[in-house]
Design an enzyme around this catalytic site. Structure first.
Site, PDB file in Angstrom:
ATOM      1  CD  GLU B  29      23.857  -2.005   3.437  1.00 11.40           C
ATOM      2  OE1 GLU B  29      22.870  -2.399   4.086  1.00 11.40           O
ATOM      3  OE2 GLU B  29      24.623  -1.106   3.833  1.00 11.40           O
ATOM      4  CD  GLU B  60      24.328   1.170   6.087  1.00 11.95           C
ATOM      5  OE1 GLU B  60      25.391   1.129   6.745  1.00 11.95           O
ATOM      6  OE2 GLU B  60      23.529   0.212   6.011  1.00 11.95           O
ATOM      7  CG  PHE B  83      15.623  -1.655   7.990  1.00 10.61           C
ATOM      8  CD1 PHE B  83      14.378  -1.918   8.549  1.00 10.61           C
ATOM      9  CD2 PHE B  83      16.345  -2.708   7.442  1.00 10.61           C
ATOM     10  CE1 PHE B  83      13.853  -3.204   8.542  1.00 10.61           C
ATOM     11  CE2 PHE B  83      15.829  -4.002   7.437  1.00 10.61           C
ATOM     12  CZ  PHE B  83      14.575  -4.251   7.990  1.00 10.61           C
ATOM     13  CB  ALA B  84      14.069   4.894   6.986  1.00 10.78           C
ATOM     14  CG  ASP B  85      15.131   2.595  11.569  1.00  5.21           C
ATOM     15  OD1 ASP B  85      14.534   2.815  12.620  1.00  5.21           O
ATOM     16  OD2 ASP B  85      14.580   2.077  10.567  1.00  5.21           O
ATOM     17  CG  PHE B  86      20.225   0.923   8.389  1.00  2.32           C
ATOM     18  CD1 PHE B  86      19.785   0.665   9.682  1.00  2.32           C
ATOM     19  CD2 PHE B  86      20.257  -0.138   7.488  1.00  2.32           C
ATOM     20  CE1 PHE B  86      19.366  -0.607  10.066  1.00  2.32           C
ATOM     21  CE2 PHE B  86      19.852  -1.414   7.859  1.00  2.32           C
ATOM     22  CZ  PHE B  86      19.397  -1.653   9.150  1.00  2.32           C
ATOM     23  CG  HIS B 129      15.761  -2.679  12.125  1.00  2.01           C
ATOM     24  ND1 HIS B 129      16.519  -2.651  13.274  1.00  2.01           N
ATOM     25  CD2 HIS B 129      16.591  -3.126  11.148  1.00  2.01           C
ATOM     26  CE1 HIS B 129      17.741  -3.093  13.009  1.00  2.01           C
ATOM     27  NE2 HIS B 129      17.809  -3.380  11.715  1.00  2.01           N
TER      28      HIS B 129
END
Lengths: 342, 329
Positions: B29, B60, B83-86, B129
């Site tokens: 993205e 994702e 963001f790794a959280d995603f 995030h």
């Protein structure tokens, strides 16, 4: 339509776009899938197949029609209900039954099981048991073909239940914006698992009506007629190969048995199965062959050959040992082993 | 030799591999025209074109699924999860699809791809995030997991990850993007599964990862100058494969082990290493293994609260000094 006997005694057909050879092959594939699935069912009840299994009884025309329209390099992405699609690409029955029976002779030597049939040499790029996961994966394979200028098509099979998960929608949009050579094939057998898809879906045709939202043609076909499937597949594959982008084909069908071995399908209203048995794809196609002048003896020979193949495959599997213990830790990583530390 | 930021090292590492192999493609993205929200991929689309460096929708699952399909049929994709959280949005691919493909198919298919994530805290982004998710990925058989702490390691480990035939999760730390150090000219290729001793020491071993590495190094200087404690600092770099030999050898020399982990307490990477050291080097230890971690809480957005949560150099100093001076914990 008219027909006449040719000099070899075989039937030649006129005014028809599907050759007698292909027709007989479509019939053979459907019969073999049916017999193999029935055998899988029998082996369950003999406790020779463990775990779970999801049969395609009643849905054979889709697997046969699609596979007949594919070229050798084309890629199939299947679901856990994937025995039919695997067999349709020419994978030997004993390899499929062997995997279902978790024997060493199985396609993956028992490491994958019924829900993950894979045979790369036949273009079967895996069977995926997490609903929706393989639609984006098929997009990726199609992206590779597009990027490298290769002309194979990725064909992705799934059920009506898949149309309500997010990955379905992400994949459709992705395929459409990148104009990928991927063909999505929804086998709409009316039930997601135990629940009617119509009761939990906002539109009548869960795949085709959504396809329109992503700029794709709305295609709904009779999935129990192998000729219809074959013709529709040919058109979609030609479009994909010529750079025309993705297609979504919703095939109306019905599974004769429950969702999995655990499901006796008692939720079906009385008479529904009987109505669909009248539209059994193999019954339809047997009549079709006769109409086109294929002799009854030839039809019977295909049926008997199929039964013989299933019996032989079953014996091979029964004689095969279980997967050896050393397979437990192989192929976790690309070096062939499982080491995660030094 | 030139100074390079961690951010620019990402683009350099990717460019080095794209230059070498036309099968390397990159998607995510805002990664192409915008150069990434962290500006870590600026210039790649101009250099390699929009067919190799592709902007995607906010999808994702499609990003990772497409990367997998491309990887298993011949390409070597790099996918960005902003963001790794995603990763939680597309965890099916990370947990169920990439790492099991080779095993389930008995070696018929492989998944040579790299997933880059913007990992970690310190940027005041709040609980969704800022997470350090390296332990989410470490626990899954079939994945490789790296988390570089310096620009040179970013370049070298990126090259190693792209060339590896396994799925590699490449955790970049958001709070390191602006940091700078010397990076040699020319091709750099590192080795996955190797830890680095950044500061030799006699009295105690400190293991750290990513943003915790510069903090551990700063703490070690203070411990030496103010407390007379000489710490060996090891940058673990690669959680899978794990370089246990470097760690065990260090513990054999120092007799003490501390881990500095940004992840919340439970099941952090240090717990696994503590278990290995307890199993295999118990008699080398002169005292308990101590883990210094973020407490088991979601991360707050407020700067002073986030600073209290993440292990800081003063907290590392305080804890190690106290334990080394004889306190039980």
């Amino acid at each position: 339509m008219t027909s006449k006997k040719d000099r070899d005694g075989e039937t030649a057909l006129k005014n028809d776009d599907i050759s007698p050879d292909i027709r007989q092959e479509l019939f053979r594939l459907q019969v073999e899938i049916r017999d193999c699935e029935k055998r899988a069912n029998d082996l369950f009840f003999q406790n020779m197949i463990k775990g779970t299994s999801h049969l395609s009884l009643g849905q054979e025309a889709i697997a046969a029609g699609m596979a007949m329209a594919m070229q050798p390099g084309d890629k199939s992405f299947c679901t856990y209900r994937g025995h039919a699609h695997t067999l349709a690409r020419g994978v030997p029955m004993e390899k499929v039954l062997g995997e279902l029976m978790l024997r060493d002779n199985g396609l993956m030597r028992g490491k994958g099981g019924s829900m993950h049939l894979t045979s790369v040499e036949h273009g079967v790029m895996g069977s995926y048991a997490i609903i929706g996961a393989h639609l984006p994966i098929a997009c990726g394979a199609a992206w590779r073909a597009q990027y490298l200028g290769q002309d194979d098509v990725s064909v992705c099979f799934f059920g009506d239940g898949t149309t309500n998960i997010g990955a379905f929608h992400e994949a459709l949009n992705f395929a459409a914006i990148w104009k990928l050579p991927v063909v999505f094939v929804c086998e709409n057998n009316l039930y997601m698992e135990y629940t009617l898809t119509s009761e939990i879906t906002a539109v009548e045709h869960p795949a085709a009506d959504r396809a329109s939202a992503y700029g794709l043609e709305r295609i709904v076909i009779d999935g129990n007629d192998a000729d219809v499937v074959y013709r529709t597949a040919q058109a979609a594959f030609a479009k994909a190969r010529s750079g025309g982008g993705p297609s979504m084909i919703e095939c109306m069908t019905y599974r004769h048995s429950g969702h999995s071995r655990a499901d006796p399908a008692k939720y079906r209203p009385p008479g529904e199965l009987e109505r669909w048995l009248e539209k059994d794809p193999i019954k339809i196609y047997r009549t079709r062959l006769a109409e086109f002048g294929v002799p009854e003896a030839r039809i019977r020979a295909i049926e008997e050959e199929s039964k013989r193949k299933v019996d032989e495959a079953t014996e091979v599997c029964k004689a095969s040992p279980p997967a050896p213990a050393e397979l437990l830790t192989t192929d976790v990583y690309a070096d062939g082993g499982w080491a995660w530390r030094n | 030799m030139a100074e390079l930021t961690y951010r620019d090292a990402v683009a350099r590492g990717i460019a080095q591999e794209m230059e070498r192999d036309s099968n390397v493609v990159f998607l995510g993205e805002d990664v192409a025209r915008a150069g990434g929200v962290f500006k870590a991929t600026v210039g790649l689309v101009d250099r390699f074109g929009p067919l190799r460096v592709r902007d995607t929708p906010i999808s994702e699952q499609a990003i990772l699924g497409a990367a997998m399909g491309a990887a298993m049929t011949g390409l070597r994709p790099i996918a960005e999860i902003m963001f790794a959280d995603f990763a939680a949005v597309c965890f099916d691919y990370i947990a169920n699809e990439f790492p099991k493909l080779r095993y389930m198919t008995n070696g018929q298919l492989g998944c040579p791809l790299v997933v880059r994530t913007g990992n970690g805290g310190g940027a005041r982004f709040g609980a969704q995030h800022s997470q350090s998710i390296e332990n989410w990925t470490m626990m899954i058989p079939g994945l490789k997991v790296v988390a570089p702490s310096s620009p040179v390691d970013v370049v070298g480990l990126m090259a190693a990850a792209v060339r590896d035939d396994n799925p590699v999760i490449f955790h970049e730390h958001k709070s390191l993007y602006a940091t700078k150090s010397e990076v040699p000219d020319g091709e750099i290729v590192d080795t996955l599964g190797t830890a680095k001793i950044l500061r030799p020491g006699r009295d105690a071993t400190i293991l750290a990862l990513a943003l915790m590495v510069p903090r551990a190094l700063a703490a070690a200087e203070t411990l030496a100058s103010e407390h007379g404690i000489d710490c060996e600092v090891i940058d673990v770099r690669s959680l899978v494969p794990l370089d246990t030999q470097t760690i065990l050898n260090s513990v054999a020399r120092t007799g003490r082990l501390f881990t500095v982990e940004e992840n919340p307490r439970l099941c952090g990477w240090g717990a696994e290493i503590a278990s290995i050291v307890a199993d295999e080097a118990f008699w080398d230890l002169d005292g308990p293994i101590v883990r210094i971690t973020t407490p088991h809480i979601p991360l707050p957005a407020a700067d002073h609260l986030e600073d209290l949560a993440l292990p800081s150099a003063p907290r590392i100093v305080e804890r190690i000094a106290r334990v080394m001076n004889g306190a039980r914990r």
